[in-house]
Design a protein around this motif. Structure first.
Motif, PDB file in Angstrom:
ATOM      1  N   ARG A   1     -10.816  -9.924  -0.088  1.00  0.00           N
ATOM      2  CA  ARG A   1     -10.723  -8.463   0.680  1.00  0.00           C
ATOM      3  C   ARG A   1     -10.253  -7.430   0.032  1.00  0.00           C
ATOM      4  NH1 ARG A   1      -7.205  -7.139   4.176  1.00  0.00           N
ATOM      5  NH2 ARG A   1      -6.472  -9.403   4.634  1.00  0.00           N
TER       6      ARG A   1
ATOM      7  N   ARG B   1       0.993  -1.264   0.044  1.00  0.00           N
ATOM      8  CA  ARG B   1      -0.069  -0.057   0.003  1.00  0.00           C
ATOM      9  C   ARG B   1       0.766   1.133  -0.148  1.00  0.00           C
ATOM     10  NH1 ARG B   1      -2.781  -3.477   3.466  1.00  0.00           N
ATOM     11  NH2 ARG B   1      -5.010  -3.985   3.064  1.00  0.00           N
TER      12      ARG B   1
ATOM     13  N   GLU C   1     -11.254  -3.781  -1.166  1.00  0.00           N
ATOM     14  CA  GLU C   1     -10.652  -2.502  -0.944  1.00  0.00           C
ATOM     15  C   GLU C   1     -10.019  -1.688  -1.999  1.00  0.00           C
ATOM     16  OE1 GLU C   1      -7.196  -2.712   1.751  1.00  0.00           O
ATOM     17  OE2 GLU C   1      -8.398  -4.033   3.091  1.00  0.00           O
TER      18      GLU C   1
END
Length: 561
Positions: A194, A163, A198
Motif C-alpha cells: 500500500r 511522511r 502511494e
C-alpha cells in the motif's frame, strides 16, 4: 550508484523543502544503529543503540553513536523512534537523555518496557513516551509517522513510514519475513505494498543478511533440534541465548515442560527481560516450569535447565564464568549439555570459541550453530529483500544496518530489480532527498564514542592503541638522574618492565649505551629534559627491537640533580 568518499566536505545548507538523512551509527558495522531525519529545521531520530567492544577495544564497555554534529540542536528533536528492543537499537538512549532529558520516546509496548527498565538502572526519570502499534499514525512536528508490523528475533518490532513535505521514507528497522512465526505476527507486506502504491521516495533497508542467498529459515525450524537435544541429554542442560530473544526462550521453556525439566534464569539481564516479557504477555511460561536458579541445586540434574546470558563469549557474562568455573553457584560437570542458541556476531568468534573450549575441557557436550541447526537469523536474506523491492518499488534506496560488504550486496539487489538510484553511505555521510532524488550531500564528523566505566567519550583511538601495546608488547620504565652542570649521569639508569621480561637484569647490557648517549647529548650542550628523554626512548627502543623483536611502551624519566 553513489559511493561515499573519505574526502567529502561538510554539507551545505539543506535546500528548502528537502529532507536530510544523517546516519550516526549502524552503516559500516553491525550495531549502534541511529539515524537523524531533518526537515524544515526540525529533527526526528530513529533508534539509538550501542555497539559491543571487540578484542581491539581493551577496557571499553560500550561504543555509542556519534551525535556530536547535532549536539547543539538537540532542542530541535521532535522525538526518538525506537523500532525494537534490542541493545543495538535502544542501548545508547540513556546517554542521549543525559544531554536532553525530555526527548519524547516512541515505540511498541515491549520496546518501551525494556527501555524503561534500562532508564531506571541509569537513574533517569522516564520522559514522555508514546506506545504505538502497527497500523497507528502519529505526528511530531513536520513528521507524520505510520507504523508497520515486521517480524524479527524479538517481539513487537516495527518498521516506520515517515511522511514529510519532501516525500515518504520507509525505514524497515531490523526485519525478516518468517511466514510461520511463533507469535503469529508476520511482516505486513500488504502495508508495504500500500505504501508502495502511494509512492515511497526513499527506502532504508536492513542489509545484515543481504549476502545470504534465498530465504531466512523459520524460527520453527529449530524446534525439532532443541527437542532432540533435550531427548538425548541425560544430565543438566544449559542454554545460552540473547537476553532479549523471547521466541528462543519460549521454545526452551516449551521443550523443558515437554521433557519434565525445570528452568532457572542465570544472568541479570535474562531475569529482567524475561520478567518484563512474561508480565506483558509476550512470554507464556508453562505451569511448574520456572524456578529460581539457585533452587535447581535441589533438583536432580536430569530435570534441570539453566537459561543463561553470554552466547557471545562476553568475559563477565554468566556463561563465561561457568566455563571458567568462577560462577558463584553454577559448576559445570562432565556429561552436561550446553546449547549455544545464537549466531556469532562478527568480531566475537574468538571469545565464543574460548568459551566452547572451556566448557569442553570440563567434559560438557557443546551444541552450537557450527554443528547443529540451533539458530536462525532475525534478518531478511537476499530473496526476501528482492520481494520487498518488487513490492515497494521505491524511487531511491539507502541500504542501512550492516558492514560495508552487506550494504554493497543490498545495493546490488536493489539495482538488479531495476531501481536506478541506490545511494551507498557510511556513518556521518549525509544524504539529501530533494525534488524526489536522493544524493550524497557531504559528511559530518562521526567517530566512535567509547564508554569506559563512568567515562563517556574521554577515551580516544590513541588511548586504545596504547592499551593494546601495553597488553601485547609490555611496558618499560627508565629513570635516569643527570647532572647538567658536570654533564654526567649520576649512578646507573633504573629500568623496570612489566609484561616484557621476568627479570630486570636483562637490561644490564643496554644501560651503558643509555649513559653514553646521554653524556654525548650533555657534552653537546643539550639540557632540555624532553630531548634527553627522547634519547633514552630511542636507545632502549632500538635495543629491544634488535634483541627481542618487541615494541613495548617505553616511559623514560630524566631527573636533574
Amino acid at each position: 550508484m553513489s559511493h561515499p568518499h573519505p574526502e567529502l566536505s561538510a554539507p551545505k545548507k539543506l535546500k528548502k523543502g528537502g529532507l536530510r538523512v544523517t546516519p550516526f551509527g549502524g552503516l559500516g558495522e553491525v550495531g549502534r544503529n541511529m539515524t537523524a531525519f531533518e526537515y524544515d529545521g526540525r529533527l526526528l531520530l530513529v533508534d539509538c543503540g550501542v555497539l559491543f567492544p571487540e578484542d581491539h577495544h581493551p577496557g571499553v564497555d560500550l561504543i555509542l553513536p556519534d551525535w556530536s554534529s547535532i549536539r547543539d540542536r538537540l532542542d530541535s528533536v521532535e522525538a526518538l523512534v525506537l523500532t525494537h528492543g534490542h541493545e543495538d537499537h535502544i542501548g545508547a538512549t540513556p546517554y542521549l537523555l543525559r544531554e536532553r532529558g525530555d526527548i519524547p520516546l516512541v515505540g511498541s509496548e515491549l520496546t518501551l518496557a525494556l527501555l524503561g527498565s534500562k532508564l531506571r538502572e541509569h537513574r533517569l526519570r522516564e520522559t514522555t513516551h508514546y506506545v504505538v502499534k502497527e497500523g497507528m499514525r502519529i505526528s511530531f512536528g513536520p513528521f507524520d509517522l505510520e507504523f508497520v508490523a515486521v517480524n524479527h528475533s524479538i517481539p513487537d518490532a516495527l518498521a516506520v513510514a515517515i511522511r514529510t513535505g519532501a516525500g515518504t521514507v520507509l525505514h524497515t528497522g531490523d526485519f525478516k519475513m518468517d511466514q510461520l512465526p511463533l507469535d503469529g505476527r508476520i511482516t505486513d507486506l500488504r502495508a508495504f505494498a500500500r505504501l508502495g502504491e502511494e509512492g515511497v521516495d526513499l527506502f532504508l533497508v536492513d542489509s545484515t543478511n543481504a549476502e545470504t542467498p534465498g530465504f531466512t529459515p523459520s524460527e520453527k525450524k529449530i524446534t525439532p533440534v532443541i527437542d532432540q537435544v533435550f531427548r538425548e541429554s541425560t544430565q543438566r542442560i544449559i542454554v545460552a541465548c540473547f537476553a532479549s530473544h523471547v521466541h528462543r526462550v519460549q521454545q526452551v521453556l516449551d521443550a523443558a515442560h515437554a521433557h519434565e525439566r525445570q528452568v532457572g534464569y542465570v544472568g541479570r539481564s535474562m531475569v529482567r527481560n524475561m520478567g518484563i516479557a512474561r508480565d506483558l504477555g509476550y512470554l507464556k511460561v508453562p505451569p511448574n516450569t520456572l524456578v529460581d536458579a539457585k533452587e535447581l541445586a535441589d533438583i536432580p540434574p536430569q530435570h534441570q535447565v539453566l537459561l543463561s546470558t553470554g552466547s557471545q563469549g562476553e568475559p563477565m557474562s554468566a556463561l563465561s564464568r561457568i566455563a571458567q568455573r568462577t560462577h558463584n553457584f553454577v559448576h559445570i560437570e562432565e556429561g552436561d549439555t550446553v546449547l549455544l542458541a545464537s549466531s556469532l556476531i562478527p568480531g566475537n568468534e574468538n571469545a565464543v570459541y574460548r568459551v566452547i573450549n572451556g566448557l569442553s575441557r570440563w567434559g560438557a557436550r557443546v551444541v552450537h550453530k557450527g554443528n547443529a541447526m540451533v539458530h536462525v537469523s532475525g534478518h531478511a536474506s537476499a530473496g526476501e529483500l528482492l520481494y520487498c523491492y518488487n513490492i515497494v518499488r521505491p524511487k531511491n534506496v539507502l541500504p542501512v544496518h550492516g558492514e560495508i560488504r552487506h550494504m554493497q550486496a543490498n545495493a546490488a539487489l536493489a539495482r538488479s530489480v531495476g531501481i536506478e538510484n541506490v545511494v551507498l553511505a557510511e556513518d556521518g555521510v549525509v544524504v539529501d532527498l530533494v525534488d524526489g532524488v536522493a544524493s550524497v550531500a557531504g559528511k559530518v564528523p562521526c567517530g566512535y564514542v567509547f564508554v569506559d566505566g563512568s567515562s563517556v567519550g574521554d577515551i580516544t583511538e590513541s588511548d586504545l592503541k596504547d592499551r593494546l601495546i601495553l597488553g601485547e608488547e609490555g611496558f618499560i620504565s627508565v629513570i635516569v638522574v643527570v647532572d647538567t652542570v658536570s654533564g654526567t649521569v649520576s649512578g646507573r639508569p633504573e629500568v623496570h618492565a612489566r609484561g616484557f621480561a621476568e627479570d630486570d637484569k636483562v637490561f644490564e647490557d643496554v644501560k651503558p649505551d643509555v649513559v653514553s648517549a646521554l653524556e654525548r647529548m650533555l657534552a653537546e650542550g643539550t639540557t632540555d629534559t624532553y630531548q634527553l628523554q627522547q634519547t633514552v626512548r630511542r636507545v632502549i627502543g632500538r635495543w629491544v627491537n634488535k634483541t627481542h623483536r618487541r615494541r613495548p611502551m617505553i616511559i623514560p624519566v630524566v631527573i636533574e640533580s
